[in-house]
Motif scaffolding. Structure first.
Motif, PDB file in Angstrom:
ATOM      1  N   PRO A  39       5.662 -21.194  -0.953  1.00  0.00           N
ATOM      2  CA  PRO A  39       5.880 -21.624   0.427  1.00  0.00           C
ATOM      3  C   PRO A  39       6.893 -22.762   0.515  1.00  0.00           C
ATOM      4  CG  PRO A  39       3.540 -21.456  -0.056  1.00  0.00           C
ATOM      5  CD  PRO A  39       4.261 -21.260  -1.344  1.00  0.00           C
ATOM      6  N   GLY A  40       7.937 -22.539   1.287  1.00  0.00           N
ATOM      7  CA  GLY A  40       8.975 -23.545   1.472  1.00  0.00           C
ATOM      8  C   GLY A  40      10.094 -23.488   0.444  1.00  0.00           C
ATOM      9  N   GLY A  41       9.919 -22.727  -0.616  1.00  0.00           N
ATOM     10  CA  GLY A  41      10.908 -22.685  -1.690  1.00  0.00           C
ATOM     11  C   GLY A  41      12.249 -22.106  -1.285  1.00  0.00           C
ATOM     12  N   LYS A  42      12.222 -20.973  -0.624  1.00  0.00           N
ATOM     13  CA  LYS A  42      13.483 -20.351  -0.180  1.00  0.00           C
ATOM     14  C   LYS A  42      14.188 -21.241   0.836  1.00  0.00           C
ATOM     15  CE  LYS A  42      12.951 -16.697  -2.666  1.00  0.00           C
ATOM     16  NZ  LYS A  42      13.463 -16.767  -4.004  1.00  0.00           N
ATOM     17  N   ALA A  51      12.327 -26.292   8.016  1.00  0.00           N
ATOM     18  CA  ALA A  51      11.650 -25.003   7.841  1.00  0.00           C
ATOM     19  C   ALA A  51      10.786 -25.014   6.583  1.00  0.00           C
ATOM     20  CB  ALA A  51      12.671 -23.871   7.771  1.00  0.00           C
ATOM     21  N   ALA A  52      11.243 -25.691   5.531  1.00  0.00           N
ATOM     22  CA  ALA A  52      10.447 -25.798   4.301  1.00  0.00           C
ATOM     23  C   ALA A  52       9.139 -26.526   4.587  1.00  0.00           C
ATOM     24  CB  ALA A  52      11.236 -26.522   3.217  1.00  0.00           C
ATOM     25  N   ILE A  53       9.219 -27.594   5.350  1.00  0.00           N
ATOM     26  CA  ILE A  53       8.015 -28.355   5.702  1.00  0.00           C
ATOM     27  C   ILE A  53       7.069 -27.494   6.529  1.00  0.00           C
ATOM     28  CG2 ILE A  53       7.164 -30.307   7.071  1.00  0.00           C
ATOM     29  CD1 ILE A  53       9.762 -31.807   6.067  1.00  0.00           C
ATOM     30  N   ALA A  54       7.610 -26.774   7.491  1.00  0.00           N
ATOM     31  CA  ALA A  54       6.772 -25.910   8.322  1.00  0.00           C
ATOM     32  C   ALA A  54       6.096 -24.830   7.477  1.00  0.00           C
ATOM     33  CB  ALA A  54       7.611 -25.268   9.428  1.00  0.00           C
ATOM     34  N   SER A  55       6.837 -24.207   6.586  1.00  0.00           N
ATOM     35  CA  SER A  55       6.285 -23.137   5.758  1.00  0.00           C
ATOM     36  C   SER A  55       5.233 -23.657   4.787  1.00  0.00           C
ATOM     37  CB  SER A  55       7.409 -22.456   4.975  1.00  0.00           C
ATOM     38  OG  SER A  55       6.889 -21.489   4.103  1.00  0.00           O
ATOM     39  N   ALA A  56       5.545 -24.745   4.098  1.00  0.00           N
ATOM     40  CA  ALA A  56       4.629 -25.270   3.078  1.00  0.00           C
ATOM     41  C   ALA A  56       3.427 -25.993   3.678  1.00  0.00           C
ATOM     42  CB  ALA A  56       5.381 -26.194   2.126  1.00  0.00           C
ATOM     43  N   SER A  57       3.485 -26.350   4.950  1.00  0.00           N
ATOM     44  CA  SER A  57       2.376 -27.060   5.602  1.00  0.00           C
ATOM     45  C   SER A  57       1.272 -26.131   6.072  1.00  0.00           C
ATOM     46  CB  SER A  57       2.894 -27.848   6.813  1.00  0.00           C
ATOM     47  OG  SER A  57       3.737 -28.882   6.396  1.00  0.00           O
ATOM     48  N   SER A  58       1.492 -24.847   6.050  1.00  0.00           N
ATOM     49  CA  SER A  58       0.503 -23.897   6.526  1.00  0.00           C
ATOM     50  C   SER A  58      -0.779 -23.986   5.709  1.00  0.00           C
ATOM     51  CB  SER A  58       1.064 -22.472   6.428  1.00  0.00           C
ATOM     52  OG  SER A  58       0.044 -21.540   6.681  1.00  0.00           O
ATOM     53  N   PRO A  59      -1.931 -24.062   6.387  1.00  0.00           N
ATOM     54  CA  PRO A  59      -3.199 -24.130   5.653  1.00  0.00           C
ATOM     55  C   PRO A  59      -3.500 -22.850   4.871  1.00  0.00           C
ATOM     56  CG  PRO A  59      -3.591 -24.139   8.028  1.00  0.00           C
ATOM     57  CD  PRO A  59      -2.108 -24.160   7.820  1.00  0.00           C
ATOM     58  N   ALA A  65      -5.588 -22.984  -6.384  1.00  0.00           N
ATOM     59  CA  ALA A  65      -4.977 -24.203  -6.927  1.00  0.00           C
ATOM     60  C   ALA A  65      -3.469 -24.062  -7.114  1.00  0.00           C
ATOM     61  CB  ALA A  65      -5.640 -24.576  -8.246  1.00  0.00           C
ATOM     62  N   GLU A  66      -3.005 -22.921  -7.614  1.00  0.00           N
ATOM     63  CA  GLU A  66      -1.578 -22.749  -7.854  1.00  0.00           C
ATOM     64  C   GLU A  66      -0.784 -22.702  -6.552  1.00  0.00           C
ATOM     65  OE1 GLU A  66      -0.907 -19.466 -10.473  1.00  0.00           O
ATOM     66  OE2 GLU A  66      -1.915 -20.458 -12.134  1.00  0.00           O
ATOM     67  N   ALA A  67      -1.302 -22.007  -5.565  1.00  0.00           N
ATOM     68  CA  ALA A  67      -0.613 -21.939  -4.275  1.00  0.00           C
ATOM     69  C   ALA A  67      -0.581 -23.318  -3.620  1.00  0.00           C
ATOM     70  CB  ALA A  67      -1.296 -20.924  -3.357  1.00  0.00           C
ATOM     71  N   ALA A  68      -1.686 -24.025  -3.697  1.00  0.00           N
ATOM     72  CA  ALA A  68      -1.736 -25.372  -3.121  1.00  0.00           C
ATOM     73  C   ALA A  68      -0.785 -26.310  -3.850  1.00  0.00           C
ATOM     74  CB  ALA A  68      -3.165 -25.914  -3.184  1.00  0.00           C
ATOM     75  N   LEU A  69      -0.729 -26.200  -5.178  1.00  0.00           N
ATOM     76  CA  LEU A  69       0.186 -27.033  -5.963  1.00  0.00           C
ATOM     77  C   LEU A  69       1.636 -26.760  -5.589  1.00  0.00           C
ATOM     78  CD1 LEU A  69       1.153 -28.882  -8.238  1.00  0.00           C
ATOM     79  CD2 LEU A  69       0.799 -26.964  -9.821  1.00  0.00           C
ATOM     80  N   SER A  70       2.017 -25.505  -5.526  1.00  0.00           N
ATOM     81  CA  SER A  70       3.416 -25.191  -5.214  1.00  0.00           C
ATOM     82  C   SER A  70       3.773 -25.628  -3.801  1.00  0.00           C
ATOM     83  CB  SER A  70       3.714 -23.708  -5.438  1.00  0.00           C
ATOM     84  OG  SER A  70       2.884 -22.897  -4.642  1.00  0.00           O
ATOM     85  N   ALA A  71       2.858 -25.456  -2.850  1.00  0.00           N
ATOM     86  CA  ALA A  71       3.124 -25.890  -1.472  1.00  0.00           C
ATOM     87  C   ALA A  71       3.255 -27.413  -1.404  1.00  0.00           C
ATOM     88  CB  ALA A  71       2.009 -25.406  -0.542  1.00  0.00           C
ATOM     89  N   ALA A  72       2.347 -28.144  -2.060  1.00  0.00           N
ATOM     90  CA  ALA A  72       2.414 -29.610  -2.055  1.00  0.00           C
ATOM     91  C   ALA A  72       3.688 -30.102  -2.735  1.00  0.00           C
ATOM     92  CB  ALA A  72       1.180 -30.201  -2.741  1.00  0.00           C
ATOM     93  N   THR A  73       4.071 -29.452  -3.821  1.00  0.00           N
ATOM     94  CA  THR A  73       5.305 -29.825  -4.518  1.00  0.00           C
ATOM     95  C   THR A  73       6.511 -29.630  -3.613  1.00  0.00           C
ATOM     96  OG1 THR A  73       4.359 -29.273  -6.667  1.00  0.00           O
ATOM     97  CG2 THR A  73       6.769 -29.303  -6.517  1.00  0.00           C
TER      98      THR A  73
END
Length: 174
Positions: A39-42, A51-59, A65-73
Motif C-alpha cells: 500500500p502506497g508503494g506505487k 496518494a501514498a499516504i491515502a493508500s497506506a492509511s487504509s485500515p 503483520a507484514e501488510a501492516a509493516l509495509s503500510a507503516a513503512t
C-alpha cells in the motif's frame, strides 16, 4: 516474509523532494526504503506522496503483520518526504515496532534483521530531516549492524561529512 524481502525500493530524500535514486542536491541525499508492492508503494515510486499516504492509511492493510509493516513503512517514507513530521514520527515508530515483531517471528531464520534495519534507517532519515543528527547517526549505526543493505552506512557517511553533524557532536561533547 518473502513478500517483503524482494520488494524494497530505495529513495533519495533530497531537500524538499524525494526522487528515486536521483539526487537533485548532492549535499542532502539520504536513502529511505519503501515497499513498492505494498500500500502506497506505487504512489511513492510515482512521487505522489499524498496518494501514498491515502493508500497506506487504509485500515484494511492492518490484517496481518507484514501488510501492516509495509503500510507503516510507506507512510513513514511519504510523511518524511513531505516534511509532515508528526505523522512521520508516528508512522516510523509503528514501522519499527512491527519490523521487530516480523524479524523475531517464528520462521524468521536469517541472522539479519532486514525489516528492523530498514525501519531504523528510515527513522534515521526522519531524525536527520528534523535536525536530530546525533539520533540519526545512532539509528544508522544500529541499522548497519543488522543488515548487509548498504543504505545505512551510506547515510551515516553522508551525515558524518556534514558540518551540521560535526557541530552537533561538538556541542554534545561539551
Amino acid at each position: 516474509m518473502n513478500r517483503l524481502k524482494g520488494s524494497l525500493s530505495a529513495y533519495a530524500v533530497v531537500g524538499a523532494a524525494a526522487l528515486s535514486i536521483v539526487a537533485v542536491d548532492a549535499r542532502a541525499a539520504l536513502e529511505m526504503g519503501a515497499y513498492s508492492n505494498a500500500p502506497g508503494g506505487k504512489e511513492i515510486e510515482a512521487r505522489d506522496y499524498d496518494a501514498a499516504i491515502a493508500s497506506a492509511s487504509s485500515p484494511s492493510w492492518r490484517h496481518d503483520a507484514e501488510a501492516a509493516l509495509s503500510a507503516a513503512t510507506n507512510l513513514c517514507v511519504a510523511y518524511t518526504v513531505k516534511r509532515e513530521l508528526e505523522g512521520a514520527y508516528a508512522a516510523c515508530a509503528e514501522a519499527l515496532t512491527l519490523a521487530r515483531r516480523v524479524d523475531k517471528a517464528p520462521g524468521a531464520r536469517l541472522r539479519e534483521s532486514p525489516a528492523t534495519a530498514r525501519a531504523l534507517t528510515n527513522r534515521g532519515v526522519l531524525r536527520a530531516v528534523a535536525g536530530d543528527s546525533l539520533g540519526a547517526a545512532d539509528d544508522f549505526r544500529a541499522a548497519d549492524r543488522l543488515t548487509k543493505w548498504a543504505a545505512p552506512s551510506r547515510n551515516l557517511a553522508h551525515l558524518e561529512s556534514s558540518p551540521v553533524h560535526r557541530l552537533a557532536m561538538a556541542r554534545a561533547a561539551n
